[in-house]
Design a protein around this motif. Structure first.
Motif, short mmCIF file in Angstrom:
data_model
loop_
_atom_site.label_atom_id
_atom_site.label_comp_id
_atom_site.label_asym_id
_atom_site.label_seq_id
_atom_site.Cartn_x
_atom_site.Cartn_y
_atom_site.Cartn_z
N GLU A 49 8.43 -53.11 37.10
CA GLU A 49 7.04 -53.52 36.94
C GLU A 49 6.70 -54.68 37.89
O GLU A 49 5.63 -54.70 38.51
N ALA A 50 7.62 -55.64 38.02
CA ALA A 50 7.38 -56.77 38.92
C ALA A 50 7.32 -56.31 40.37
O ALA A 50 6.51 -56.82 41.16
N ALA A 51 8.17 -55.35 40.74
CA ALA A 51 8.15 -54.83 42.11
C ALA A 51 6.83 -54.12 42.40
O ALA A 51 6.25 -54.27 43.48
N TRP A 52 6.35 -53.33 41.44
CA TRP A 52 5.07 -52.65 41.61
C TRP A 52 3.93 -53.67 41.74
O TRP A 52 3.07 -53.54 42.60
N GLU A 53 3.95 -54.69 40.89
CA GLU A 53 2.91 -55.71 40.94
C GLU A 53 2.94 -56.47 42.26
O GLU A 53 1.89 -56.78 42.82
N HIS A 54 4.15 -56.73 42.78
CA HIS A 54 4.28 -57.44 44.05
C HIS A 54 3.69 -56.62 45.19
O HIS A 54 3.04 -57.17 46.09
N ARG A 55 3.89 -55.30 45.16
CA ARG A 55 3.38 -54.45 46.24
C ARG A 55 1.87 -54.26 46.17
O ARG A 55 1.21 -54.08 47.20
N THR A 56 1.31 -54.25 44.98
CA THR A 56 -0.10 -53.91 44.83
C THR A 56 -1.03 -55.12 44.67
O THR A 56 -2.25 -54.95 44.68
N GLU A 57 -0.47 -56.31 44.49
CA GLU A 57 -1.30 -57.48 44.19
C GLU A 57 -2.34 -57.75 45.27
O GLU A 57 -3.54 -57.89 44.99
N LEU A 58 -1.91 -57.82 46.51
CA LEU A 58 -2.84 -58.14 47.60
C LEU A 58 -3.85 -57.01 47.85
O LEU A 58 -5.05 -57.29 47.97
N PRO A 59 -3.41 -55.73 47.95
CA PRO A 59 -4.40 -54.65 48.12
C PRO A 59 -5.44 -54.61 46.99
O PRO A 59 -6.63 -54.38 47.24
N LEU A 60 -5.00 -54.83 45.75
CA LEU A 60 -5.95 -54.80 44.64
C LEU A 60 -6.88 -56.01 44.65
O LEU A 60 -8.01 -55.92 44.18
N PHE A 61 -6.40 -57.12 45.19
CA PHE A 61 -7.28 -58.27 45.33
C PHE A 61 -8.42 -57.95 46.31
O PHE A 61 -9.59 -58.25 46.04
N TYR A 62 -8.08 -57.32 47.43
CA TYR A 62 -9.13 -56.91 48.38
C TYR A 62 -10.04 -55.87 47.75
O TYR A 62 -11.27 -55.87 47.98
N ALA A 63 -9.46 -54.97 46.95
CA ALA A 63 -10.28 -53.97 46.27
C ALA A 63 -11.26 -54.63 45.30
O ALA A 63 -12.39 -54.17 45.12
N SER A 64 -10.83 -55.74 44.68
CA SER A 64 -11.71 -56.44 43.75
C SER A 64 -12.90 -57.05 44.48
O SER A 64 -14.02 -57.08 43.94
N LEU A 65 -12.67 -57.53 45.70
CA LEU A 65 -13.79 -58.06 46.48
C LEU A 65 -14.76 -56.94 46.86
O LEU A 65 -15.98 -57.14 46.85
N VAL A 66 -14.20 -55.76 47.20
CA VAL A 66 -15.05 -54.61 47.50
C VAL A 66 -15.87 -54.23 46.27
O VAL A 66 -17.07 -53.93 46.37
N PHE A 67 -15.23 -54.25 45.11
CA PHE A 67 -15.94 -53.92 43.86
C PHE A 67 -17.08 -54.91 43.63
O PHE A 67 -18.21 -54.51 43.29
N LEU A 68 -16.81 -56.20 43.81
CA LEU A 68 -17.82 -57.22 43.55
C LEU A 68 -19.01 -57.07 44.50
O LEU A 68 -20.17 -57.14 44.09
N VAL A 69 -18.71 -56.85 45.78
CA VAL A 69 -19.79 -56.67 46.76
C VAL A 69 -20.56 -55.38 46.47
O VAL A 69 -21.80 -55.35 46.53
N GLY A 70 -19.83 -54.31 46.15
CA GLY A 70 -20.50 -53.04 45.86
C GLY A 70 -21.40 -53.14 44.64
O GLY A 70 -22.52 -52.61 44.63
N TYR A 71 -20.93 -53.84 43.62
CA TYR A 71 -21.75 -54.02 42.41
C TYR A 71 -23.00 -54.83 42.72
O TYR A 71 -24.09 -54.51 42.24
N ALA A 72 -22.85 -55.86 43.55
CA ALA A 72 -24.01 -56.68 43.92
C ALA A 72 -25.02 -55.86 44.71
O ALA A 72 -26.24 -55.95 44.48
#
Length: 228
Positions: free
Chosen positions: A9-32
């Motif tokens: 689980e920690a290895a998966w989280e380490h690999r996906t943390e940064l891409p999902l952070f960028y995805a969250s910014l895309v979500f926020l901008v898209g929602y706006a």
């Protein structure tokens, strides 16, 4: 077996943390864009697709982590309550930026921030994200209702500022069910954030005063800075 599940689980989280952070910014901008771009239907459609795709990414990440943890869903939700909240309200995903920053600091062998600065950072970032996403939500729910005093996005921002700070002037307030539901959530989170910041600041002051008391006065009894 439990340690192996945690490591996966920690290895998966380490690999996906940064891409999902960028995805969250895309979500926020898209929602706006989806809420504010009234005269641009093409951009609103593109933003809607971006919001849907990024939200599905968050859901898939949550389910994969649930499977890798090999825990019961209820226990996983209790241990990862913030992640559960983020799946329900993806606009809060950037809150994990603080955790990502701590991981980067640890990787570079730098000391982790103390508890009180971390609480203040979490509270400040939470207030900004809640304020922005809450303003968008209230504006989206209220703007078409003729009874509502919220006619512009800035009216919604003013309403959210009053709600989060628990001031409540009452000059601008939501009238729709959706707007009032969002405002109620902001009231609850606003009180929690205010309590967290106040408690942390008070604890920090107590520690400072206790440290000064333990140091005690100079041995010769003279005041600090007095000539010897």
């Amino acid at each position: 077996m439990h340690v192996e599940a945690e490591s996966r689980e920690a290895a998966w989280e380490h690999r996906t943390e940064l891409p999902l952070f960028y995805a969250s910014l895309v979500f926020l901008v898209g929602y706006a864009v989806r809420v504010l771009a009234h005269g641009a239907p093409v951009w609103r459609d593109i933003a809607g697709v971006a919001v849907l795709v990024t939200w599905l990414c968050f859901i898939v990440d949550y389910l994969v982590r649930l499977v890798l943890s090999r825990q019961s869903p209820l226990r996983f939700v209790r241990r990862h309550w913030l992640d559960t909240l983020i799946v329900i309200l993806p606009t809060l995903r950037p809150l994990r930026m603080v955790k990502l920053h701590d991981a980067v600091q640890a990787k570079r062998a730098r000391p982790r921030r103390a508890l009180y600065p971390r609480v203040i950072i979490y509270a400040g970032l939470s207030a900004v994200l809640l304020g922005f996403s809450g303003s968008l939500g209230i504006y989206h729910a209220e703007r078409l209702d003729p009874r509502s005093p919220i006619h512009t996005f800035w009216d919604s921002v003013w309403c959210v500022c009053q709600t989060l700070t628990t001031v409540g002037y009452g000059d601008v307030a939501p009238v729709t069910a959706g707007g009032r539901l969002i405002a109620t959530g902001l009231m609850i989170f606003g009180m929690a954030l205010l309590g967290a910041v106040t408690g942390s600041f008070s604890s920090w002051l107590i520690q400072v005063f206790r440290r000064e008391g333990e140091e005690g006065p100079p041995e010769n009894g003279s005041s600090p800075g007095a000539p010897h």
